[in-house]
Scaffold this motif. Structure first.
Motif, short mmCIF file in Angstrom:
data_model
loop_
_atom_site.label_atom_id
_atom_site.label_comp_id
_atom_site.label_asym_id
_atom_site.label_seq_id
_atom_site.Cartn_x
_atom_site.Cartn_y
_atom_site.Cartn_z
N PRO A 352 12.76 90.48 -27.24
CA PRO A 352 12.54 89.15 -27.34
C PRO A 352 12.48 88.32 -26.58
O PRO A 352 13.08 87.91 -25.70
N VAL A 353 11.84 87.26 -27.27
CA VAL A 353 11.05 86.12 -26.83
C VAL A 353 12.38 84.99 -26.28
O VAL A 353 12.66 84.92 -25.05
N ALA A 354 14.45 85.28 -26.68
CA ALA A 354 14.84 84.51 -26.73
C ALA A 354 15.97 85.07 -25.47
O ALA A 354 16.81 84.68 -24.66
N ASP A 355 15.63 86.68 -25.13
CA ASP A 355 16.28 87.37 -23.77
C ASP A 355 15.16 86.98 -22.80
O ASP A 355 15.76 87.92 -21.80
N ARG A 356 13.69 86.94 -23.12
CA ARG A 356 13.67 86.80 -22.02
C ARG A 356 13.89 86.49 -20.30
O ARG A 356 13.79 86.02 -19.46
N ALA A 357 14.86 84.91 -20.27
CA ALA A 357 14.79 84.12 -19.69
C ALA A 357 15.54 84.69 -19.43
O ALA A 357 16.88 83.97 -18.17
N HIS A 358 16.88 86.29 -19.44
CA HIS A 358 18.10 86.72 -19.45
C HIS A 358 17.73 87.72 -18.07
O HIS A 358 18.58 88.37 -17.37
N VAL A 359 16.61 88.75 -18.84
CA VAL A 359 16.21 89.85 -18.29
C VAL A 359 15.92 90.12 -16.95
O VAL A 359 16.90 91.05 -16.12
N PHE A 360 15.95 88.67 -15.96
CA PHE A 360 15.91 88.77 -14.11
C PHE A 360 17.62 88.58 -13.77
O PHE A 360 17.86 88.36 -12.68
N ASP A 361 18.58 88.12 -14.23
CA ASP A 361 20.37 87.72 -14.23
C ASP A 361 20.95 89.63 -14.19
O ASP A 361 19.92 90.62 -13.99
N ARG A 362 21.44 89.18 -13.25
CA ARG A 362 22.11 90.45 -12.63
C ARG A 362 22.92 91.08 -12.95
O ARG A 362 23.94 89.94 -14.17
N PHE A 363 22.88 91.82 -13.78
CA PHE A 363 23.78 93.24 -14.35
C PHE A 363 23.53 92.70 -15.79
O PHE A 363 24.66 92.85 -16.97
N VAL A 364 22.71 92.60 -15.96
CA VAL A 364 22.00 92.29 -17.37
C VAL A 364 21.33 93.19 -18.10
O VAL A 364 20.59 94.17 -18.00
N ARG A 365 21.74 94.19 -18.71
CA ARG A 365 21.46 94.53 -20.28
C ARG A 365 21.01 94.20 -21.35
O ARG A 365 21.51 94.00 -22.38
N LEU A 366 19.99 94.70 -21.65
CA LEU A 366 19.75 93.91 -23.27
C LEU A 366 19.69 95.25 -24.17
O LEU A 366 20.04 95.15 -25.62
N THR A 367 20.44 96.46 -24.76
CA THR A 367 20.48 96.50 -25.31
C THR A 367 21.91 97.70 -25.11
O THR A 367 22.78 97.75 -23.73
N PRO A 368 22.89 97.82 -26.28
CA PRO A 368 24.08 98.92 -25.58
C PRO A 368 24.15 99.79 -24.73
O PRO A 368 25.06 100.61 -24.53
N ASP A 369 22.51 100.89 -24.58
CA ASP A 369 22.57 101.80 -24.11
C ASP A 369 22.99 102.11 -22.36
O ASP A 369 22.27 100.87 -22.12
N ARG A 370 24.44 102.30 -22.47
CA ARG A 370 24.61 102.14 -20.84
C ARG A 370 24.93 104.02 -20.17
O ARG A 370 25.67 104.10 -19.46
N SER A 371 24.48 104.94 -21.15
CA SER A 371 24.24 105.90 -21.03
C SER A 371 23.71 106.56 -19.11
O SER A 371 22.77 105.85 -19.32
#
Length: 416
Positions: A352-371
């Motif tokens: 999503p456009v709103a999340d693109r500014a944060h994907v390069f931050d550390r320990f950022v996951r855009l989905t709850p999938d942590r398996s």
């Protein structure tokens, strides 16, 4: 500081006043003496013109001197001389004027007025210079106190700011140099606060990430110890090895980011062919996955940089694309006069456009999938951003033609 400024100002002004006073007294004495000399020459000319000699008074000595006479006063020639005549207790200025070929008139004027004037000025200066120094000291003390009061307030405020109180700021309402200094201090405190908050989040996230594999290893080990019939050595070894590899990857990523945060030297600058690195990653993906990897848009592209770091950057981008792609990943590489453009696209759900500014931050996951099979450490794209920044490049995220995500990196061309 206020005392030092005041003492320095008083010392400088005092030395200037003393020097000025000495020069003033010397100039005053010279000017007044020259005036008396001029009066004596004028008077000598008048006496010589009138032919009258020996008109001495208490305020003036006049003497006619003939050639061959033993003069009672030494002739000054064409100028003036200052001597103390016999029988007098004060200096006179003498000037001469010719009467005829064998005689001249010598006129002397006393210097008592000159001496009285210079003595009076000296007395005035003896009183005036210390008084002026006191006035300057008082004014300097008051002015420096008012000027340095905001600086003292800033110093006290900053001195009271500890690591746990970085939210505090210094007053910055003034619009002069003090106000600019305060605003600079506040910007510095803003950077320190952001840095501390980032470090705290980083440590917290790293601790959380490390706790998960450690807890998994401990859980399986405790189950195997308490119920040896429910598991085998191979199952336990497989679990421990997988979690250990995950911890190793996380620690390696953390160390890499920690080194990149340090103000170290510039990365090595050697020619690196990005097309070779892309083709190597394409082969790895084809062997490890069932995804279609399209490299038809990859052309030659060379930059100057650290080959190991660039390979890690491309690996992280392809791993991210492979994690989210459904069936296909597309690689593209083009080269212009001064830029190499690298793109990696997938046909996954996109970002999503709103999340693109944060994907390069550390320990950022855009989905709850942590398996473990599909979830990453949250550091891969942060490493990508660090590597590209260290190579003076930029990276952007777009929507791919298939609806997924396209990562587009621009790096300086190494052939220019």
């Amino acid at each position: 500081m206020r005392v030092r400024v005041t003492l320095a100002a008083v010392l400088v002004v005092g030395l200037a006043l003393v020097a000025g006073a000495l020069v003033l007294v010397a100039l005053l004495g010279a000017v007044l003496t020259d005036q008396v000399c001029a009066d004596a020459r004028e008077r000598a000319s008048q006496v010589a013109a009138s032919g009258v000699a020996d008109q001495s008074t208490a305020r003036e000595l006049v003497q006619l001197v003939h050639a061959g006479d033993e003069a009672r006063l030494a002739s000054p020639g064409t100028g003036c001389v200052s001597v103390e005549p016999p029988g007098y207790t004060e200096d006179f200025v003498f000037a001469a004027a010719p009467v005829r070929a064998d005689a001249e008139v010598i006129v002397g004027r006393p210097l008592v007025d000159v001496l009285d004037s210079t003595r009076f000025v000296r007395r005035v200066l003896v009183v005036g210079v210390p008084l002026m120094m006191l006035i300057v000291g008082g004014v300097t003390w008051v002015v420096t106190g008012r000027v340095l009061a905001p600086v003292t307030a800033i110093r006290r405020e900053v001195d009271g700011i500890t690591a746990s109180e970085l939210h505090r700021r210094v007053p910055a309402a003034r619009k002069d140099e003090i106000g600019r200094l305060a605003r600079t201090m506040n910007r510095m405190l803003d950077r320190l606060q952001r840095s501390r908050e980032s470090q705290q989040h980083f440590v917290s996230d790293a601790s959380h990430e490390l706790r998960s594999p450690i807890a998994a290893i401990r859980q399986h080990a405790e189950v195997a110890q308490a119920h040896p019939d429910r598991t085998t050595v191979d199952e336990l070894a497989s679990t421990v090895l997988a979690e250990d590899l995950r911890m190793q990857q996380l620690v390696d990523d953390l160390l890499l980011l920690a080194r990149s945060d340090e103000a170290g030297p510039e990365p090595s600058r050697t020619p690196v062919d990005l097309d070779d690195l892309l083709f190597a990653e394409a082969r790895r993906l084809r062997e490890a996955t069932k995804l279609v990897v399209d490299t038809s848009a990859v052309s030659a592209g060379q930059i100057l940089g650290d080959e190991t770091a660039l390979a890690r950057m491309i690996h992280n981008l392809t791993e991210n694309a492979a994690r989210h792609a459904r069936t296909q990943i597309d690689f593209s590489l083009s080269e212009s006069d001064d830029t190499v453009v690298l793109t990696i696209s997938d046909d996954g759900p996109g970002i999503p456009v709103a999340d693109r500014a944060h994907v390069f931050d550390r320990f950022v996951r855009l989905t709850p999938d942590r398996s473990r099979p599909t979830g990453g450490t949250g550091l891969g794209l942060a490493i990508v951003a660090e590597v590209i920044t260290h190579h003076h490049g930029t990276i952007q995220i777009h929507t791919s033609p298939t609806g997924g995500a396209t990562f587009e990196a621009h790096l300086p061309n190494g052939r220019t």
